[in-house]
Design an enzyme around this catalytic site. Structure first.
Site, PDB file in Angstrom:
ATOM      1  N   GLU A 131       0.753  -1.251   0.095  1.00  0.00           N
ATOM      2  CA  GLU A 131       0.039   0.082  -0.056  1.00  0.00           C
ATOM      3  C   GLU A 131       1.085   1.249   0.076  1.00  0.00           C
ATOM      4  O   GLU A 131       1.940   1.151   0.338  1.00  0.00           O
ATOM      5  CB  GLU A 131      -0.770  -0.025   1.061  1.00  0.00           C
ATOM      6  CG  GLU A 131      -1.730  -1.201   1.164  1.00  0.00           C
ATOM      7  CD  GLU A 131      -2.777  -1.050   2.285  1.00  0.00           C
ATOM      8  OE1 GLU A 131      -2.674  -0.403   3.298  1.00  0.00           O
ATOM      9  OE2 GLU A 131      -3.756  -2.087   2.409  1.00  0.00           O
ATOM     10  N   PRO A 132       0.308   2.478  -0.301  1.00  0.00           N
ATOM     11  CA  PRO A 132       1.213   3.486  -0.341  1.00  0.00           C
ATOM     12  C   PRO A 132       2.019   3.907   0.970  1.00  0.00           C
ATOM     13  O   PRO A 132       3.208   4.333   0.875  1.00  0.00           O
ATOM     14  CB  PRO A 132       0.117   4.678  -0.698  1.00  0.00           C
ATOM     15  CG  PRO A 132      -0.961   4.047  -1.326  1.00  0.00           C
ATOM     16  CD  PRO A 132      -1.038   2.791  -0.646  1.00  0.00           C
ATOM     17  N   GLY A 135       4.940  -0.641   2.998  1.00  0.00           N
ATOM     18  CA  GLY A 135       5.460  -1.678   1.984  1.00  0.00           C
ATOM     19  C   GLY A 135       6.224  -2.567   2.660  1.00  0.00           C
ATOM     20  O   GLY A 135       5.842  -3.594   2.822  1.00  0.00           O
ATOM     21  N   TRP A 160       1.986  -0.203  -6.580  1.00  0.00           N
ATOM     22  CA  TRP A 160       3.169  -1.102  -7.029  1.00  0.00           C
ATOM     23  C   TRP A 160       2.683  -2.402  -7.514  1.00  0.00           C
ATOM     24  O   TRP A 160       3.662  -3.355  -7.383  1.00  0.00           O
ATOM     25  CB  TRP A 160       4.491  -1.133  -6.125  1.00  0.00           C
ATOM     26  CG  TRP A 160       5.174   0.389  -6.004  1.00  0.00           C
ATOM     27  CD1 TRP A 160       4.884   0.997  -4.775  1.00  0.00           C
ATOM     28  CD2 TRP A 160       5.787   0.955  -6.738  1.00  0.00           C
ATOM     29  NE1 TRP A 160       5.719   2.009  -4.896  1.00  0.00           N
ATOM     30  CE2 TRP A 160       6.046   2.271  -6.295  1.00  0.00           C
ATOM     31  CE3 TRP A 160       5.723   0.967  -7.949  1.00  0.00           C
ATOM     32  CZ2 TRP A 160       6.960   3.129  -6.717  1.00  0.00           C
ATOM     33  CZ3 TRP A 160       6.814   1.924  -8.781  1.00  0.00           C
ATOM     34  CH2 TRP A 160       7.058   3.080  -8.148  1.00  0.00           C
ATOM     35  N   MET A 339      32.744  -3.088 -18.483  1.00  0.00           N
ATOM     36  CA  MET A 339      33.633  -4.018 -19.408  1.00  0.00           C
ATOM     37  C   MET A 339      33.038  -3.540 -21.164  1.00  0.00           C
ATOM     38  O   MET A 339      34.083  -3.735 -22.020  1.00  0.00           O
ATOM     39  CB  MET A 339      33.487  -5.507 -19.258  1.00  0.00           C
ATOM     40  CG  MET A 339      34.254  -5.974 -17.945  1.00  0.00           C
ATOM     41  SD  MET A 339      34.272  -7.587 -17.838  1.00  0.00           S
ATOM     42  CE  MET A 339      35.310  -8.099 -19.253  1.00  0.00           C
ATOM     43  N   GLU A 365       9.761  -7.796  -3.241  1.00  0.00           N
ATOM     44  CA  GLU A 365       9.501  -9.187  -2.572  1.00  0.00           C
ATOM     45  C   GLU A 365      10.390  -9.095  -1.239  1.00  0.00           C
ATOM     46  O   GLU A 365      11.101 -10.200  -1.107  1.00  0.00           O
ATOM     47  CB  GLU A 365       9.900 -10.325  -3.525  1.00  0.00           C
ATOM     48  CG  GLU A 365       9.086 -10.149  -4.869  1.00  0.00           C
ATOM     49  CD  GLU A 365       8.025 -11.181  -4.692  1.00  0.00           C
ATOM     50  OE1 GLU A 365       7.732 -11.834  -3.784  1.00  0.00           O
ATOM     51  OE2 GLU A 365       7.174 -11.168  -5.836  1.00  0.00           O
TER      52      GLU A 365
HETATM   53  P1  FAD Z   1       9.712   1.092   2.325  1.00  0.00           P
HETATM   54  O1  FAD Z   1       9.126  -0.078   3.066  1.00  0.00           O
HETATM   55  O2  FAD Z   1       9.312   2.443   2.677  1.00  0.00           O
HETATM   56  O3  FAD Z   1      11.298   1.103   2.531  1.00  0.00           O
HETATM   57  C1  FAD Z   1      12.246   2.034   2.306  1.00  0.00           C
HETATM   58  C2  FAD Z   1      13.646   1.781   2.751  1.00  0.00           C
HETATM   59  O4  FAD Z   1      13.620   1.621   4.224  1.00  0.00           O
HETATM   60  C3  FAD Z   1      13.981   0.691   2.015  1.00  0.00           C
HETATM   61  O5  FAD Z   1      15.328   0.590   1.744  1.00  0.00           O
HETATM   62  C4  FAD Z   1      14.038  -0.428   3.327  1.00  0.00           C
HETATM   63  O6  FAD Z   1      14.950  -1.700   3.045  1.00  0.00           O
HETATM   64  C5  FAD Z   1      14.123   0.240   4.363  1.00  0.00           C
HETATM   65  N1  FAD Z   1      13.526  -0.241   5.614  1.00  0.00           N
HETATM   66  C6  FAD Z   1      11.912  -0.388   5.865  1.00  0.00           C
HETATM   67  N2  FAD Z   1      11.851  -0.771   6.951  1.00  0.00           N
HETATM   68  C7  FAD Z   1      13.027  -1.033   7.532  1.00  0.00           C
HETATM   69  C8  FAD Z   1      13.510  -1.717   8.912  1.00  0.00           C
HETATM   70  N3  FAD Z   1      12.751  -2.146   9.769  1.00  0.00           N
HETATM   71  N4  FAD Z   1      14.891  -1.432   9.161  1.00  0.00           N
HETATM   72  C9  FAD Z   1      15.726  -1.082   8.287  1.00  0.00           C
HETATM   73  N5  FAD Z   1      15.522  -0.576   6.927  1.00  0.00           N
HETATM   74  C10 FAD Z   1      14.116  -0.419   6.844  1.00  0.00           C
HETATM   75  N6  FAD Z   1       3.991  -5.166  -4.062  1.00  0.00           N
HETATM   76  C11 FAD Z   1       2.916  -5.921  -4.222  1.00  0.00           C
HETATM   77  O7  FAD Z   1       2.089  -6.144  -3.320  1.00  0.00           O
HETATM   78  N7  FAD Z   1       2.695  -6.486  -5.839  1.00  0.00           N
HETATM   79  C12 FAD Z   1       3.434  -6.343  -6.578  1.00  0.00           C
HETATM   80  O8  FAD Z   1       3.114  -6.920  -7.860  1.00  0.00           O
HETATM   81  C13 FAD Z   1       4.288  -5.507  -6.530  1.00  0.00           C
HETATM   82  N8  FAD Z   1       5.329  -5.434  -7.599  1.00  0.00           N
HETATM   83  C14 FAD Z   1       6.059  -4.507  -7.589  1.00  0.00           C
HETATM   84  C15 FAD Z   1       6.619  -3.998  -8.873  1.00  0.00           C
HETATM   85  C16 FAD Z   1       7.578  -2.886  -8.880  1.00  0.00           C
HETATM   86  C17 FAD Z   1       8.184  -2.223 -10.050  1.00  0.00           C
HETATM   87  C18 FAD Z   1       8.138  -2.337  -7.699  1.00  0.00           C
HETATM   88  C19 FAD Z   1       9.152  -1.233  -7.543  1.00  0.00           C
HETATM   89  C20 FAD Z   1       7.453  -2.791  -6.274  1.00  0.00           C
HETATM   90  C21 FAD Z   1       6.450  -3.802  -6.318  1.00  0.00           C
HETATM   91  N9  FAD Z   1       5.846  -4.099  -5.272  1.00  0.00           N
HETATM   92  C22 FAD Z   1       4.742  -5.012  -5.338  1.00  0.00           C
HETATM   93  C23 FAD Z   1       6.278  -3.423  -4.040  1.00  0.00           C
HETATM   94  C24 FAD Z   1       7.439  -3.872  -3.391  1.00  0.00           C
HETATM   95  O9  FAD Z   1       7.245  -4.995  -2.713  1.00  0.00           O
HETATM   96  C25 FAD Z   1       7.775  -2.811  -2.202  1.00  0.00           C
HETATM   97  O10 FAD Z   1       8.354  -1.743  -2.916  1.00  0.00           O
HETATM   98  C26 FAD Z   1       8.563  -3.352  -1.295  1.00  0.00           C
HETATM   99  O11 FAD Z   1       8.192  -4.173  -0.224  1.00  0.00           O
HETATM  100  C27 FAD Z   1       9.328  -1.872  -0.206  1.00  0.00           C
HETATM  101  O12 FAD Z   1       8.278  -1.088   0.151  1.00  0.00           O
HETATM  102  P2  FAD Z   1       8.323   0.340  -0.084  1.00  0.00           P
HETATM  103  O13 FAD Z   1       8.490   0.447  -1.513  1.00  0.00           O
HETATM  104  O14 FAD Z   1       7.004   1.045   0.529  1.00  0.00           O
HETATM  105  O15 FAD Z   1       9.645   0.799   0.809  1.00  0.00           O
END
Ligand code: FAD
Length: 386
Positions: A131-132, A135, A160, A339, A365
């Site tokens: 969700e927005p 993640g 996403w 390369m 994932e």
């Molecule tokens: P955030 O959770 O906001 O994380 C931001 C940063 O903070 C990351 O570097 C993360 O590692 C870090 N972070 C977060 N929590 C912690 C913690 N506790 N300790 C240390 N670091 C932390 N989702 C679906 O449900 N279905 C799909 O089909 C799907 N397809 C996708 C396709 C694409 C092209 C992309 C980009 C994403 C997709 N996703 C999908 C979503 C994806 O799974 C999420 O983007 C991912 O889980 C990360 O969530 P976020 O982007 O909200 O990042």
């Protein structure tokens, strides 16, 4: 493609056949992934063709699915991702994130309605968990389902979501507010229902040859029988992610192998200072390191398949393999790009496309960080997420 430790010598006939047919499919049917990548399109005409080839969840059984070995399935993901992560994402989402939950947790009616159609690529599915505002921590999801007579009313936004703009059905994970404790439940939401919109997300700079969008639910009504009856709680979506991450651990190896082969060929052809650049020690060091890292990733993938086949694979094993192999592909694609010199930044060669794709694969994932924390918890017994 590089197999330095001759791991493929032990493949069964079925596994060999699957590698060969996936490779000739990619070579014969996928015209120009670089062009699709630049255009930001997915070659949708391949969706039913991939179904005909049996690329969607072939490791499941029943409903026309052959139940191939986990190694076969992994090799298939590897071959698809050697072409492009978008192609592998198509098969992963359809198979591991949509067909798997229907197969594992669906009613007989749901299985009969969706598994053959999804397996043949006549229908497209998507998986709505992120969700927005949620993640890495999907358990905090806000999407809600409320019972109203013999229907559920769904409200919330998923973002996403791979394939949502072209999907016929979305597996939506929502908190069921008609039950004590609001457990997470899975719902099969046809995307043409009133109250469902699936806007496309444009201008991605990674995984461009894959369609991504939202699933927005505004008082979307679905019949009670669309709820997945066999699971409740976060183990529903998390068990799907384990299946998909298994495929990614293999797929990343394919992307890295393709980068390696491209770099090796380039290094033996391209001459500077009167001889092939592959004859210079600095370039040989890069190839030696790439080959070693890829071999380690291959060993991890093959062992993971053995554990899965034996029913001994734990989600933490998958975390380690996904984390390591995607990092390998991310790092090695960059070295391959380097390369290739200036040519390496064009779409005529695959490494930079793989490199950009890996930014998504590193993040979706379960991000690299989150898999680190999963392993940290497993190794110490101490949870460090919160
Ligand atoms: P955030 O959770 O906001 O994380 C931001 C940063 O903070 C990351 O570097 C993360 O590692 C870090 N972070 C977060 N929590 C912690 C913690 N506790 N300790 C240390 N670091 C932390 N989702 C679906 O449900 N279905 C799909 O089909 C799907 N397809 C996708 C396709 C694409 C092209 C992309 C980009 C994403 C997709 N996703 C999908 C979503 C994806 O799974 C999420 O983007 C991912 O889980 C990360 O969530 P976020 O982007 O909200 O990042």
């Amino acid at each position: 493609m590089i197999d330095y430790f001759d791991l493929e010598a032990s493949l069964t006939q079925e596994e060999r056949l699957l590698v060969d047919s996936a490779r000739s499919f990619v070579e014969g049917e996928v015209d120009d992934m670089g062009e699709h990548w630049i255009e930001g399109t997915f070659p949708t005409e391949l969706i039913p063709k991939m179904g005909e080839m049996g690329f969607y969840a072939p490791n499941l059984e029943g409903y026309g699915l052959p139940g191939v070995s986990e190694t076969s399935y992994g090799l298939l993901m590897r071959e698809l991702e050697a072409c492009d992560s978008g192609l592998r994402s198509m098969a992963s989402v359809q198979g591991a994130l949509v067909m798997y939950p229907i197969h594992a947790f669906g009613s007989d009616e749901q299985k009969e309605e969706w598994l053959p159609a999804l397996g043949e690529g006549e229908a497209v599915g998507c998986f709505g968990l992120t969700e927005p505002e949620h993640g890495s921590n999907p358990s905090a999801m806000e999407t809600r389902a409320e019972k109203d007579g013999d229907e559920y009313v769904l409200n919330g936004t998923k973002t996403w979501i791979t394939n949502s703009p072209i999907a016929d059905v979305a597996v939506v994970w929502a908190k069921d507010h008609s039950e004590e404790g609001t457990p997470v439940r899975g719902f099969l939401v046809e995307t043409d229902r009133d109250g469902v919109t699936t806007n496309k997300i444009d201008e991605k700079l990674s995984l461009r040859a894959s369609i991504t969008g939202e699933v927005s639910l505004q008082d979307a009504r679905i019949p009670e029988e669309n709820r997945l009856p066999g699971v409740s709680g976060m183990k529903g979506p998390l068990s799907c992610l384990t299946q998909a991450r298994y495929g990614i651990a293999w797929g990343a190896v394919g992307a890295a192998q393709d980068c390696f082969e491209t770099a090796r060929e380039y290094a033996t052809d391209r001459e500077q200072f009167g001889r092939p650049i592959g004859g210079f020690q600095l370039q040989q060091r890069k190839l030696a390191e790439m080959a070693t890292q890829i071999t380690l990733a291959q060993l991890l993938a093959h062992r993971l398949a053995e554990l899965k086949e034996a029913g001994e694979m734990r989600p933490q094993h998958v975390s380690m393999a996904k984390r390591n192999n995607v990092r390998t592909a991310r790092d090695q694609s960059r070295i391959a790009r380097e390369m290739l010199g200036g040519n390496g930044i064009t779409a005529d060669y695959s490494p930079m496309r793989h490199m950009a794709n890996m930014e998504t694969v590193y993040t979706y994932e379960g991000t690299h960080d989150i898999h680190t924390l999963i392993l940290g918890e497993d190794l110490t017994g101490l949870q460090a997420y919160q």
